[in-house]
Each structure stands twice: as C-alpha cells, then as structure tokens.
Design an enzyme around this catalytic site. Structure first.
Site, PDB file in Angstrom:
ATOM      1  N   THR A 132       0.814  -1.213   0.000  1.00 39.87           N
ATOM      2  CA  THR A 132       0.000   0.000   0.000  1.00 39.87           C
ATOM      3  C   THR A 132       0.850   1.266   0.000  1.00 39.87           C
ATOM      4  O   THR A 132       1.997   1.238   0.456  1.00 39.87           O
ATOM      5  CB  THR A 132      -0.902  -0.009   1.252  1.00 39.87           C
ATOM      6  OG1 THR A 132      -1.502   1.258   1.417  1.00 39.87           O
ATOM      7  CG2 THR A 132      -0.102  -0.296   2.524  1.00 39.87           C
ATOM      8  N   ASP A 133       0.251   2.370  -0.431  1.00 39.25           N
ATOM      9  CA  ASP A 133       0.952   3.663  -0.356  1.00 39.25           C
ATOM     10  C   ASP A 133       1.022   4.187   1.071  1.00 39.25           C
ATOM     11  O   ASP A 133       1.772   5.122   1.358  1.00 39.25           O
ATOM     12  CB  ASP A 133       0.284   4.698  -1.280  1.00 39.25           C
ATOM     13  CG  ASP A 133      -1.168   5.004  -0.926  1.00 39.25           C
ATOM     14  OD1 ASP A 133      -1.720   4.358  -0.013  1.00 39.25           O
ATOM     15  OD2 ASP A 133      -1.755   5.895  -1.570  1.00 39.25           O
ATOM     16  N   TYR A 158      -2.025  -0.465  11.057  1.00 36.19           N
ATOM     17  CA  TYR A 158      -2.138  -1.131   9.747  1.00 36.19           C
ATOM     18  C   TYR A 158      -0.922  -0.837   8.880  1.00 36.19           C
ATOM     19  O   TYR A 158      -0.259  -1.749   8.377  1.00 36.19           O
ATOM     20  CB  TYR A 158      -3.424  -0.687   9.028  1.00 36.19           C
ATOM     21  CG  TYR A 158      -3.411  -1.007   7.540  1.00 36.19           C
ATOM     22  CD1 TYR A 158      -3.468  -2.327   7.097  1.00 36.19           C
ATOM     23  CD2 TYR A 158      -3.322   0.012   6.587  1.00 36.19           C
ATOM     24  CE1 TYR A 158      -3.423  -2.620   5.739  1.00 36.19           C
ATOM     25  CE2 TYR A 158      -3.285  -0.275   5.229  1.00 36.19           C
ATOM     26  CZ  TYR A 158      -3.331  -1.595   4.817  1.00 36.19           C
ATOM     27  OH  TYR A 158      -3.279  -1.888   3.471  1.00 36.19           O
TER      28      TYR A 158
HETATM   29  P1  NAD Z   1      -9.664  -7.285   2.165  1.00 39.26           P
HETATM   30  O1  NAD Z   1      -9.664  -7.031   3.641  1.00 39.26           O
HETATM   31  O2  NAD Z   1     -10.896  -7.017   1.393  1.00 39.26           O
HETATM   32  O3  NAD Z   1      -9.280  -8.809   1.884  1.00 39.26           O
HETATM   33  C1  NAD Z   1      -8.260  -9.476   2.558  1.00 39.26           C
HETATM   34  C2  NAD Z   1      -8.412 -10.972   2.302  1.00 39.26           C
HETATM   35  O4  NAD Z   1      -7.341 -11.656   2.980  1.00 39.26           O
HETATM   36  C3  NAD Z   1      -9.719 -11.553   2.861  1.00 39.26           C
HETATM   37  O5  NAD Z   1     -10.286 -12.423   1.905  1.00 39.26           O
HETATM   38  C4  NAD Z   1      -9.274 -12.328   4.092  1.00 39.26           C
HETATM   39  O6  NAD Z   1     -10.114 -13.432   4.396  1.00 39.26           O
HETATM   40  C5  NAD Z   1      -7.876 -12.765   3.687  1.00 39.26           C
HETATM   41  N1  NAD Z   1      -7.005 -13.022   4.841  1.00 39.26           N
HETATM   42  C6  NAD Z   1      -6.844 -12.239   5.951  1.00 39.26           C
HETATM   43  N2  NAD Z   1      -5.955 -12.821   6.774  1.00 39.26           N
HETATM   44  C7  NAD Z   1      -5.540 -13.963   6.183  1.00 39.26           C
HETATM   45  C8  NAD Z   1      -4.614 -14.980   6.551  1.00 39.26           C
HETATM   46  N3  NAD Z   1      -3.941 -14.934   7.709  1.00 39.26           N
HETATM   47  N4  NAD Z   1      -4.423 -16.012   5.700  1.00 39.26           N
HETATM   48  C9  NAD Z   1      -5.112 -16.081   4.514  1.00 39.26           C
HETATM   49  N5  NAD Z   1      -6.005 -15.150   4.133  1.00 39.26           N
HETATM   50  C10 NAD Z   1      -6.211 -14.104   4.963  1.00 39.26           C
HETATM   51  O7  NAD Z   1      -8.415  -6.475   1.602  1.00 39.26           O
HETATM   52  P2  NAD Z   1      -8.212  -5.782   0.182  1.00 39.26           P
HETATM   53  O8  NAD Z   1      -8.722  -4.411   0.250  1.00 39.26           O
HETATM   54  O9  NAD Z   1      -8.678  -6.716  -0.860  1.00 39.26           O
HETATM   55  O10 NAD Z   1      -6.619  -5.691   0.156  1.00 39.26           O
HETATM   56  C11 NAD Z   1      -5.835  -6.751  -0.382  1.00 39.26           C
HETATM   57  C12 NAD Z   1      -4.377  -6.387  -0.267  1.00 39.26           C
HETATM   58  O11 NAD Z   1      -4.130  -5.170  -0.968  1.00 39.26           O
HETATM   59  C13 NAD Z   1      -3.921  -6.135   1.169  1.00 39.26           C
HETATM   60  O12 NAD Z   1      -2.627  -6.654   1.310  1.00 39.26           O
HETATM   61  C14 NAD Z   1      -3.914  -4.628   1.307  1.00 39.26           C
HETATM   62  O13 NAD Z   1      -2.951  -4.203   2.240  1.00 39.26           O
HETATM   63  C15 NAD Z   1      -3.522  -4.212  -0.111  1.00 39.26           C
HETATM   64  N6  NAD Z   1      -4.005  -2.895  -0.566  1.00 39.26           N
HETATM   65  C16 NAD Z   1      -5.313  -2.535  -0.416  1.00 39.26           C
HETATM   66  C17 NAD Z   1      -5.752  -1.311  -0.929  1.00 39.26           C
HETATM   67  C18 NAD Z   1      -7.194  -0.873  -0.826  1.00 39.26           C
HETATM   68  O14 NAD Z   1      -7.508   0.267  -1.146  1.00 39.26           O
HETATM   69  N7  NAD Z   1      -8.126  -1.730  -0.417  1.00 39.26           N
HETATM   70  C19 NAD Z   1      -4.847  -0.454  -1.555  1.00 39.26           C
HETATM   71  C20 NAD Z   1      -3.504  -0.847  -1.664  1.00 39.26           C
HETATM   72  C21 NAD Z   1      -3.107  -2.085  -1.179  1.00 39.26           C
HETATM   73  O1  DAU Z   2      -4.129   3.972   0.523  1.00 42.21           O
HETATM   74  C1  DAU Z   2      -4.340   2.599   0.404  1.00 42.21           C
HETATM   75  C2  DAU Z   2      -5.184   2.131   1.572  1.00 42.21           C
HETATM   76  O2  DAU Z   2      -6.495   2.613   1.343  1.00 42.21           O
HETATM   77  C3  DAU Z   2      -5.186   0.614   1.742  1.00 42.21           C
HETATM   78  O3  DAU Z   2      -3.896   0.180   2.065  1.00 42.21           O
HETATM   79  C4  DAU Z   2      -6.149   0.192   2.853  1.00 42.21           C
HETATM   80  O4  DAU Z   2      -6.221  -1.217   2.927  1.00 42.21           O
HETATM   81  C5  DAU Z   2      -7.521   0.751   2.521  1.00 42.21           C
HETATM   82  O5  DAU Z   2      -8.425   0.452   3.568  1.00 42.21           O
HETATM   83  C6  DAU Z   2      -7.450   2.268   2.319  1.00 42.21           C
HETATM   84  O6  DAU Z   2      -7.152   2.946   3.567  1.00 42.21           O
HETATM   85  P1  DAU Z   2      -7.897   4.297   3.983  1.00 42.21           P
HETATM   86  O7  DAU Z   2      -7.817   4.436   5.448  1.00 42.21           O
HETATM   87  O8  DAU Z   2      -7.448   5.425   3.154  1.00 42.21           O
HETATM   88  O9  DAU Z   2      -9.388   3.889   3.493  1.00 42.21           O
HETATM   89  P2  DAU Z   2     -10.832   4.105   4.162  1.00 42.21           P
HETATM   90  O10 DAU Z   2     -11.819   3.725   3.111  1.00 42.21           O
HETATM   91  O11 DAU Z   2     -10.950   3.481   5.504  1.00 42.21           O
HETATM   92  O12 DAU Z   2     -10.890   5.681   4.345  1.00 42.21           O
HETATM   93  C7  DAU Z   2     -10.705   6.563   3.253  1.00 42.21           C
HETATM   94  C8  DAU Z   2     -10.784   7.988   3.792  1.00 42.21           C
HETATM   95  O13 DAU Z   2     -12.133   8.249   4.227  1.00 42.21           O
HETATM   96  C9  DAU Z   2      -9.914   8.223   5.030  1.00 42.21           C
HETATM   97  O14 DAU Z   2      -9.386   9.547   4.965  1.00 42.21           O
HETATM   98  C10 DAU Z   2     -10.876   8.097   6.192  1.00 42.21           C
HETATM   99  C11 DAU Z   2     -12.184   8.594   5.610  1.00 42.21           C
HETATM  100  N1  DAU Z   2     -13.410   7.958   6.183  1.00 42.21           N
HETATM  101  C12 DAU Z   2     -13.479   6.602   6.197  1.00 42.21           C
HETATM  102  C13 DAU Z   2     -14.591   5.964   6.697  1.00 42.21           C
HETATM  103  C14 DAU Z   2     -14.676   4.456   6.737  1.00 42.21           C
HETATM  104  C15 DAU Z   2     -14.460   8.753   6.617  1.00 42.21           C
HETATM  105  O15 DAU Z   2     -14.391   9.988   6.567  1.00 42.21           O
HETATM  106  N2  DAU Z   2     -15.570   8.122   7.117  1.00 42.21           N
HETATM  107  C16 DAU Z   2     -15.681   6.763   7.186  1.00 42.21           C
HETATM  108  O16 DAU Z   2     -16.720   6.260   7.705  1.00 42.21           O
END
Ligand code: NAD
Ligand code: DAU
Length: 350
Positions: A132-133, A158
């Site tokens: 992640t960033d 995190y």
């Molecule tokens: P998510 O929480 O939706 O999914 C995570 C998945 O991992 C789930 O299916 C969960 O069951 C599985 N998991 C958790 N712990 C585990 C374990 N110990 N063994 C096997 N499986 C396990 O997350 P996401 O948003 O899909 O993110 C996926 C990856 O991308 C993560 O590594 C996250 O850090 C990274 N990432 C997410 C974002 C974002 O915006 N969501 C952005 C950049 C990077």
């Molecule tokens: O930047 C990449 C990351 O983006 C990933 O690594 C993480 O897994 C992913 O969850 C996400 O993190 P953020 O904390 O940026 O995402 P989130 O959707 O939780 O929140 C986005 C922005 O919105 C953050 O500034 C917090 C704000 N927020 C979030 C929630 C859930 C609100 O204002 N209200 C809310 O209820």
C-alpha cells in the site's frame, strides 16, 4: 498455475476473476475467510475447474508447504492481509499476526520451495507482494507525490504492519535471492469492496437512510484507483517487473473525502432519487480518526514508463461503474451486513 493468497477479499477476488477472464492458467486461492473474505465474491467461478479455494491461513506453515509441494505454482501473489485502518486502531493484534508473522511464514515456506526447484523453474518463479501507499506516511498539501524512493514513515498500526511486511520481502530478496516484486498502490474502489471502507460504506448508508459519517473536516485527500486497473498493474509487474524492485500504482485522482461523498450523493440523486431530498442531507461530520493521515498521492511514472501500464478508468467513470454495481447487487451487501458487521458499526460509529 499461480497461488493467490487472500483471493476471496476485495482486490484478490477482482484479480482472480480478471485473471481467469484473460488467461487459462489455473488459480489456487488460499484464504482464511476472515470477516472480509467472502465466497460470494467468487460465485461466478463455482463451476470453473481452473479455480480452487483452500480455506486456510498464510501463517500455517504445514498447510502452505503442502500446497506448494502438491501444486508447484510458478508464482505466489500475496494479497492476504488485515486491511482496515480503523480496525487496526481498535485491535492491532490481528494485523501483527497476519501482516507481519503471516508474511514471514509465507516467505519461509516459499523460500524452502524455491530452493528445491530446478534452475530453470527457479529462474521463472516469482513472489509478488501486494502492498500500500500508506507505508510512506502522510503528505502536506505542497509536497510531491510518493515515489518508490520516498522514505517509509507509517503512522497507523495497519500501515506499520504493511511496512514491516514490505521490509521482510525486501530482505528475503537481498539475503536469500528470492525473486520478489512489491507493488504499493493507492486507495482502490470497485465491486466487492466490504462496506466498512469509505465508498461502499457511504453507498450502503445512503441507500438505507443512515447518516454519512465524514471524519474530521472531510478535507483529507486520497488518490483513487479503480480495482480493475490495480489488477492489471499487478499482472503487468508479474509479467515484466524487475526482480527486487518496487512499483507504485496509482490513478492520478486525488480527491478530498468530502468531494468523494458529494460525488456519490450526486450520482445516487440521479440514479436512485430519494423523495425526501438529496442524499447530501445525510452528511454528518464526526470525530476524526486518531493519527489520520492528511494526504496520499502516488507518482506512478515508474510503472507507466518501464512497463507501459496506465489506468483504463478515470475516477468519474470508475465511480459510475461502481455505483451501478452496488445498486444492482443489493443482496451481496445484505448478505454481508450480518450481526458481526452491525456490532462493528455500533462500536465504531457510536
Ligand atoms: P480485504 O480485507 O478485502 O481482503 C483481505 C483478504 O485476505 C480476505 O479475503 C481475508 O479473508 C484474507 N485473509 C486475511 N488474513 C488472512 C490470513 N492470515 N491467511 C489467509 N487469508 C487471509 O483487503 P483488500 O482491500 O482486498 O486488500 C488486499 C491487499 O491489498 C492487502 O494486502 C492490502 O494491504 C492491499 N491494498 C489494499 C488497498 C485498498 O484500497 N483496499 C490499496 C492498496 C493495497
Ligand atoms: O491507501 C491505500 C489504503 O487505502 C489501503 O492500504 C487500505 O487497505 C484501505 O483500507 C485504504 O485505507 P484508507 O484508510 O485510506 O481507506 P478508508 O476507506 O478506511 O478511508 C478513506 C478515507 O475516508 C480516510 O481519509 C478516512 C475517511 N473515512 C473513512 C470511513 C470508513 C471517513 O471519513 N468516514 C468513514 O466512515
């Protein structure tokens, strides 16, 4: 075949679906099915013999050893993680267990497997770590976007746990020669995202008439990327990335949270008008997230110039597609909003 971990979560499931739509190479999917893992995300593959879901933990060394030995994947793509910042503030332990210790166990299993391969297979093997960033910390308004050489400065449990996992991956390359690649991506959005994250949470609340909780002043900035574009970036890095390198992936779409929420309300006003008035009336400013990073922005020049990747979606087109998906998949959301999820909402948004 390839081994994908965390492939029942949001990005992992999108990646697996896109992979099998464009390739015949089979996918072994190892997922613990935590609250964020969802079999429904993979329902379209129920009859597809190229996909197999194994329910298990990346930290279960015996299981991962057995899977590697039996299936001999040519690559491992590690999506598995605890991913929600707010949950990491309430309870960091699971983040340490999966993101740090789990990644360590996975690396050790992969290292043992890789050491036993024939030289030709060793050469083509890849371990791709999805990160992640947020590992870079927070930017001031006038600072340049994060590049691959920006120093790590994680601020939440995190992001600290993801930073630690990135360091382990790097060290396993430099010390043991493991052929690794790391991607650091900005905020994703799109189908199958669990409604605890900003965009699906706001959609779910708006459609059920609940307040739209904006943290602090709503001026925090995130750099949004459509999930399909992230999946394409990962495929490209897997295909042609240089070993030991990291690649930043982002959509050049910086928006304040309030801009995002306004955009969602306006789209819903158009697509699903509420007789009681604009969805904007539901916006509430609530207590800020502790340690809330002010701004993220990705400089994606390296992956663009070196690997020729570019996002196919603008933020507006991706959001339109996403809103349409959530509107036509109400049962998907309903099936998720179980008792456990309602407890989380009550605890966190009290
Ligand atoms: P998510 O929480 O939706 O999914 C995570 C998945 O991992 C789930 O299916 C969960 O069951 C599985 N998991 C958790 N712990 C585990 C374990 N110990 N063994 C096997 N499986 C396990 O997350 P996401 O948003 O899909 O993110 C996926 C990856 O991308 C993560 O590594 C996250 O850090 C990274 N990432 C997410 C974002 C974002 O915006 N969501 C952005 C950049 C990077
Ligand atoms: O930047 C990449 C990351 O983006 C990933 O690594 C993480 O897994 C992913 O969850 C996400 O993190 P953020 O904390 O940026 O995402 P989130 O959707 O939780 O929140 C986005 C922005 O919105 C953050 O500034 C917090 C704000 N927020 C979030 C929630 C859930 C609100 O204002 N209200 C809310 O209820």
């Amino acid at each position: 075949m390839i081994l994908v971990t965390g492939g029942a979560g949001f990005i992992g499931a999108n990646f697996v679906l896109d992979w099998l739509a464009t390739s015949d190479e089979a996918v072994l999917n190892l997922d613990k099915l935590t609250y964020a893992g969802n079999r429904d995300n993979l329902a379209a593959l129920a009859q597809d013999s190229r996909h197999r879901l194994v329910v298990g933990d990346i930290g279960d060394r015996a299981l991962v050893d057995a899977l590697l030995q039996t299936h001999r994947p040519r690559a491992v793509i590690n999506f598995a993680a605890e991913s929600h910042v707010d949950r990491s503030i309430h309870g960091p332990a699971a983040f340490i267990d999966t993101n740090i210790v789990g990644t360590f166990q996975l690396l050790e299993a992969v290292r043992q497997h890789w050491n036993g391969l024939e030289p030709e297979d060793q050469q083509r093997f890849r371990f791709l770590h999805v990160s992640t960033d947020e590992v870079y910390g927070s930017l001031a308004a006038n600072e340049p976007a994060f590049s691959e050489t920006t120093a790590y400065a994680p601020n939440s449990p995190y992001s600290a746990s993801k930073a630690a996992s990135d360091h382990l991956v790097r060290a396993w390359h430099h010390t043991y020669g493991l052929p690794v690649l790391t991607t650091n991506c900005s905020n994703n959005y799109g189908p199958f995202q669990f409604p605890e994250k900003l965009i699906p949470l706001m959609l779910h609340h708006a459609l059920t008439g609940k307040p739209l909780p904006v943290y602090g002043d709503g001026a925090n900035i995130r750099d949004w990327l459509y999930v399909g574009d992230h999946a394409a970036g990962i495929r490209r890095v897997l295909e042609a990335g240089r070993l030991g390198e990291t690649y930043n992936i982002g959509g050049d779409s910086e928006r304040t949270n309030l801009q995002v929420v306004h955009g969602l309300c306006d789209m819903l006003d158009r697509l699903r008008p509420d007789p009681q008035g604009s969805y904007r009336r539901l916006i509430r400013f609530v207590s800020d997230r502790p340690g809330h990073d002010r701004r993220y922005a990705i400089d994606a020049r390296k992956i663009r110039t070196e690997l020729g990747w570019a996002p196919a979606h603008s933020f507006e087109s991706g959001l339109e597609h996403t809103v349409a998906w959530y509107l036509s998949h109400a049962t998907w959301v309903e099936r998720i909003t179980s008792g456990a999820y309602r407890d989380w909402l009550a605890t966190h948004y009290q």
